[in-house]
Motif scaffolding. Structure first.
Motif, PDB file in Angstrom:
ATOM      1  N   LEU A 323      60.758  35.015  52.189  1.00 29.60           N
ATOM      2  CA  LEU A 323      60.332  33.853  51.408  1.00 29.60           C
ATOM      3  C   LEU A 323      60.417  34.133  49.910  1.00 29.60           C
ATOM      4  O   LEU A 323      60.838  33.250  49.130  1.00 29.60           O
ATOM      5  CB  LEU A 323      58.905  33.463  51.793  1.00 29.60           C
ATOM      6  CG  LEU A 323      58.723  32.846  53.187  1.00 29.60           C
ATOM      7  CD1 LEU A 323      57.242  32.648  53.491  1.00 29.60           C
ATOM      8  CD2 LEU A 323      59.461  31.519  53.287  1.00 29.60           C
ATOM      9  N   MET A 324      60.044  35.321  49.509  1.00 31.77           N
ATOM     10  CA  MET A 324      60.153  35.686  48.098  1.00 31.77           C
ATOM     11  C   MET A 324      61.610  35.677  47.644  1.00 31.77           C
ATOM     12  O   MET A 324      61.939  35.227  46.542  1.00 31.77           O
ATOM     13  CB  MET A 324      59.533  37.072  47.871  1.00 31.77           C
ATOM     14  CG  MET A 324      58.022  37.123  48.045  1.00 31.77           C
ATOM     15  SD  MET A 324      57.143  36.201  46.773  1.00 31.77           S
ATOM     16  CE  MET A 324      57.470  37.227  45.350  1.00 31.77           C
ATOM     17  N   GLU A 325      62.487  36.186  48.518  1.00 32.19           N
ATOM     18  CA  GLU A 325      63.914  36.192  48.176  1.00 32.19           C
ATOM     19  C   GLU A 325      64.435  34.773  48.038  1.00 32.19           C
ATOM     20  O   GLU A 325      65.178  34.460  47.097  1.00 32.19           O
ATOM     21  CB  GLU A 325      64.683  36.956  49.253  1.00 32.19           C
ATOM     22  CG  GLU A 325      66.164  37.112  48.974  1.00 32.19           C
ATOM     23  CD  GLU A 325      66.448  38.139  47.883  1.00 32.19           C
ATOM     24  OE1 GLU A 325      67.621  38.301  47.527  1.00 32.19           O
ATOM     25  OE2 GLU A 325      65.490  38.763  47.378  1.00 32.19           O
ATOM     26  N   MET A 326      64.077  33.888  48.959  1.00 29.87           N
ATOM     27  CA  MET A 326      64.542  32.506  48.872  1.00 29.87           C
ATOM     28  C   MET A 326      63.994  31.812  47.630  1.00 29.87           C
ATOM     29  O   MET A 326      64.678  31.002  47.000  1.00 29.87           O
ATOM     30  CB  MET A 326      64.117  31.720  50.117  1.00 29.87           C
ATOM     31  CG  MET A 326      64.840  32.121  51.399  1.00 29.87           C
ATOM     32  SD  MET A 326      66.649  31.994  51.306  1.00 29.87           S
ATOM     33  CE  MET A 326      66.876  30.296  50.873  1.00 29.87           C
ATOM     34  N   SER A 327      62.753  32.124  47.261  1.00 29.53           N
ATOM     35  CA  SER A 327      62.178  31.513  46.058  1.00 29.53           C
ATOM     36  C   SER A 327      62.942  31.957  44.815  1.00 29.53           C
ATOM     37  O   SER A 327      63.078  31.184  43.858  1.00 29.53           O
ATOM     38  CB  SER A 327      60.694  31.870  45.940  1.00 29.53           C
ATOM     39  OG  SER A 327      60.519  33.264  45.700  1.00 29.53           O
ATOM     40  N   ARG A 328      63.430  33.197  44.806  1.00 32.77           N
ATOM     41  CA  ARG A 328      64.238  33.646  43.666  1.00 32.77           C
ATOM     42  C   ARG A 328      65.560  32.877  43.597  1.00 32.77           C
ATOM     43  O   ARG A 328      66.042  32.529  42.514  1.00 32.77           O
ATOM     44  CB  ARG A 328      64.484  35.153  43.758  1.00 32.77           C
ATOM     45  CG  ARG A 328      63.292  35.996  43.318  1.00 32.77           C
ATOM     46  CD  ARG A 328      63.675  37.454  43.190  1.00 32.77           C
ATOM     47  NE  ARG A 328      63.811  38.088  44.485  1.00 32.77           N
ATOM     48  CZ  ARG A 328      62.826  38.684  45.160  1.00 32.77           C
ATOM     49  NH1 ARG A 328      61.604  38.719  44.625  1.00 32.77           N
ATOM     50  NH2 ARG A 328      63.042  39.242  46.324  1.00 32.77           N
ATOM     51  N   PHE A 329      66.163  32.626  44.772  1.00 33.39           N
ATOM     52  CA  PHE A 329      67.395  31.808  44.777  1.00 33.39           C
ATOM     53  C   PHE A 329      67.107  30.399  44.288  1.00 33.39           C
ATOM     54  O   PHE A 329      67.868  29.836  43.487  1.00 33.39           O
ATOM     55  CB  PHE A 329      68.001  31.751  46.181  1.00 33.39           C
ATOM     56  CG  PHE A 329      68.692  33.011  46.610  1.00 33.39           C
ATOM     57  CD1 PHE A 329      69.748  33.525  45.878  1.00 33.39           C
ATOM     58  CD2 PHE A 329      68.286  33.696  47.740  1.00 33.39           C
ATOM     59  CE1 PHE A 329      70.395  34.681  46.274  1.00 33.39           C
ATOM     60  CE2 PHE A 329      68.923  34.851  48.142  1.00 33.39           C
ATOM     61  CZ  PHE A 329      69.982  35.358  47.408  1.00 33.39           C
ATOM     62  N   ASP A 330      66.013  29.813  44.762  1.00 38.89           N
ATOM     63  CA  ASP A 330      65.699  28.432  44.390  1.00 38.89           C
ATOM     64  C   ASP A 330      65.386  28.289  42.905  1.00 38.89           C
ATOM     65  O   ASP A 330      65.720  27.272  42.289  1.00 38.89           O
ATOM     66  CB  ASP A 330      64.512  27.922  45.215  1.00 38.89           C
ATOM     67  CG  ASP A 330      64.858  27.771  46.686  1.00 38.89           C
ATOM     68  OD1 ASP A 330      66.059  27.630  46.991  1.00 38.89           O
ATOM     69  OD2 ASP A 330      63.938  27.798  47.532  1.00 38.89           O
ATOM     70  N   SER A 331      64.758  29.275  42.331  1.00 35.98           N
ATOM     71  CA  SER A 331      64.383  29.197  40.921  1.00 35.98           C
ATOM     72  C   SER A 331      65.505  29.625  39.996  1.00 35.98           C
ATOM     73  O   SER A 331      65.381  29.503  38.776  1.00 35.98           O
ATOM     74  CB  SER A 331      63.149  30.072  40.668  1.00 35.98           C
ATOM     75  OG  SER A 331      63.450  31.451  40.929  1.00 35.98           O
TER      76      SER A 331
END
Length: 489
Positions: A323-331
């Motif tokens: 989830l942290m990795e996906m949040s970095r992609f999204d941001s």
């Protein structure tokens, strides 16, 4: 949200059959048909009027001269008297190429011995004798038009005397007049058609200007500029269309803005939750690790519970990391750290660290070096191979190939499992998607393939999923080949 601009390379070709061309052609065609029709009607009416006027004038003149000459004519007549009679009628009648023929019983005399008597046709002679009145006929000889007129001569209202008189006069002047009129009108067709084309271009420009503006606004919308509006002019149908477009665009912009806001809130929520879970999860992981190490010294039930807590804690930690990795992609915070990498060696390292070397058949040519983010390539390969081993069937193969042109690198991971049904293939890269009904239950987060795809896109590449012709699934990673410079080695 992504938008794809419509290709415009063929716009010029499409313009050849566009609305502007059709409008101009329609205007020109209508003008041409109208001009031709008007020319034909004008020619017919003018020709009829000219010939009728000529015919009336010749008839009146001919009738008067016959009456005058008949007053001095005695029957029975000899050939001399008949010739004098014909000359008297012809004197002053018509103009150039006019002659008179008089017949009395078996005698015939003419005012011009060299004249072509065949211009007086048998049909005209028969009409004069049978109808017993003046008759007309238009004839053509050697390409020239003539008017032939004939009448029987009576004396004091008595029965026909047997004397018939015929006159032939040329219609060349009238024919030239009508031909000149035809040429004048015909020559005027070209300016009329050109004027129609100019008017059509002006009209098309006026009509199509709002359409072009609407097209440009639509393309801007397709490119993502949802704030574009078109100017409303007038109160016609095009103005109504522009108003409808603006209203639709406003509604679409509001809906997209709301969806983006909701999506942003959801992503912020996931990022915040993941971040907040990180600290307590670290403590839980430490405790679970201690319990797992001491499980052998605990009673069986307690040991099972300790191992379960340790496994679920580790699974929760992986989910939070994903989830942290996906949040970095999204941001947009994810960044590439490119290093010169031997891809064959990097793939072998990935398989070795996860104890997968003996489970995968590899085709890794030596000497393939590229500038990549080694950690992200490791995540991609591990995910694709792990999925193939969990959901597919042996043998699992991994092949590294290069584009002969030197533009692309390809890593293909294939298995011999049941493959990917169409309903799964369409969602295989969706977040949190698990194909539970088609494959064995996954213990993953459902984010693995989505993270792998985002890592590939971050490199400027992509991942494609498909079924193999012989059975099984195949995932193909394509990355742009950033060549390693000599100084980077």
């Amino acid at each position: 949200m992504r938008y794809r601009r419509r290709p415009r390379g063929l716009g010029g070709l499409r313009g050849l059959g566009g609305l502007r061309v059709r409008l101009v052609l329609a205007f020109v065609l209508v003008a041409l048909v109208s001009a031709v029709t008007a020319t034909a009607l004008a020619y017919r009416e003018s020709r009829t009027a000219v010939l009728q006027r000529k015919q009336d004038a010749v008839r009146t003149d001919f009738e008067n001269r016959v009456e005058q000459a008949a007053a001095d004519f005695d029957v029975p007549a000899d050939e001399v008297a008949l010739t004098r009679f014909a000359g008297g009628v012809a004197d002053g009648l018509g103009g150039e190429d006019t002659f008179v023929v008089a017949t009395y019983r078996s005698r015939t005399a003419t005012s011009d011995a060299s004249a072509d008597r065949s211009r007086i046709t048998p049909e005209l002679r028969a009409a004069v004798r049978t109808r017993n009145r003046m008759s007309f006929q238009r004839v053509e000889r050697h390409g020239r038009p003539y008017l032939a007129i004939g009448t029987p001569v009576t004396f004091d209202g008595a029965a026909p005397s047997g004397l018939d008189v015929y006159a032939v006069t040329s219609l060349r002047a009238e024919s030239e007049d009508t031909a000149g009129l035809l040429n004048a009108v015909r020559d005027g067709i070209v300016p009329v058609v050109l004027l129609a084309a100019v008017l059509a271009l002006l009209a098309a420009g006026t009509v199509l200007r709002p359409v072009r503006e609407l097209g440009r606004a639509t393309r801007r919308h397709a490119a993502g500029d949802l704030g574009t509006r078109v100017r409303v002019r007038g109160r016609d149908e095009l103005a109504a269309l522009a108003r409808d477009f603006n209203e639709t665009a406003a509604a679409l912009e509001a809906s997209v803005a709301e969806l983006r806001e909701q999506d942003a809130r959801a992503k912020r929520f996931v990022a915040d939750v993941s971040h907040e879970l990180r600290t307590p999860l670290t403590a839980m992981t430490m405790v679970a690790t201690v319990l797992d190490e001491d499980a052998d010294a605990l009673p069986p039930d307690t040991a099972h519970a300790a191992r379960t807590v340790s496994a679920e804690t580790a699974r929760l930690a992986r989910l939070v990391d994903d989830l942290m990795e996906m949040s970095r992609f999204d941001s947009g915070a994810a960044r590439l750290h490119l290093t010169a990498t031997d891809l064959a060696e990097a793939v072998r390292t990935t398989l070795s660290l996860r104890a997968l070397t003996g489970h995968v058949r590899t085709e890794l040519p030596a000497g393939v070096r590229a500038m990549v983010d080694r950690r992200r390539v490791d995540v991609i390969v591990a995910n694709l191979v792990g999925n193939a081993l969990r959901h597919g069937a042996a043998p699992v193969t991994l092949a590294l190939t290069t584009d002969p042109a030197g533009d692309w690198l390809t890593i293909e991971v294939a298995d011999r499992g049941p493959g990917l049904p169409p309903e799964i293939l369409a969602h295989v890269f969706d977040r949190f998607y698990k194909a539970d009904t088609a494959r064995t239950r996954s213990e993953g987060s459902g984010l693995g393939t989505a993270i792998a795809l985002e890592n590939a896109r971050l490199h400027g590449g992509t991942i494609e999923a498909a079924d193999r012709p012989g059975g099984g699934a195949v995932f193909t990673l394509r990355l742009p080949w950033r060549q390693v410079r000599e100084e980077s080695r």
